[in-house]
Design a protein around this motif. Structure first.
Motif: not given
Length: 130
Positions: A101-115
């Motif tokens: 997620s650090l290299t992704a274009p939306d690195a600043g956005a925080t999104r939690s994944e469901t299980p």
């Protein structure tokens, strides 16, 4: 001179016992408050760092049944539950296990994944690696 030493010694012992009683009273008060909050659905932490949700409380046998993850219950002693968690504290951002997620274009956005999304993503990665 000797009397002064006994008086000082007596004052030291008195202050030690007084402080110890205050600490014990605070601990009892905290334990009582936590027992009142310990209801099914409450998120808790145990002495050994397990986080879970209370399913049931049996005060007669001093047992708490916690759900650690969906379908994964654990029974612990009532005294092992040391802290009830604030629902507001549980909404903090999720820290990823990898650096993708650090290299992704939306690195600043925080999104939690469901299980379910996590399981699907891991299965897809496994299938693509074969």
């Amino acid at each position: 001179m000797t009397i002064a030493l006994f008086v000082i010694f007596g004052l030291l012992i008195f202050t030690m016992f007084r402080k110890q009683r205050k600490v014990q009273a605070q601990m009892r008060e905290k334990a009582e408050q936590m027992k009142e909050k310990l209801l099914p659905g409450t998120q808790v932490m145990t002495q050994f760092g397990l986080y879970g949700t209370v399913v049931s409380v049996d005060r007669d046998e001093n047992k708490v049944v916690m759900e650690l993850s969906p379908g994964n219950p654990a029974t612990v002693h009532l005294q092992a539950v040391t802290e009830t968690l604030d629902p507001a504290a549980a909404d903090q951002p999720v820290v990823p296990d990898d650096a993708s997620s650090l290299t992704a274009p939306d690195a600043g956005a925080t999104r939690s994944e469901t299980p379910e999304e996590t399981l699907k993503r891991l299965n897809d990665e496994k299938d693509n690696g074969k």
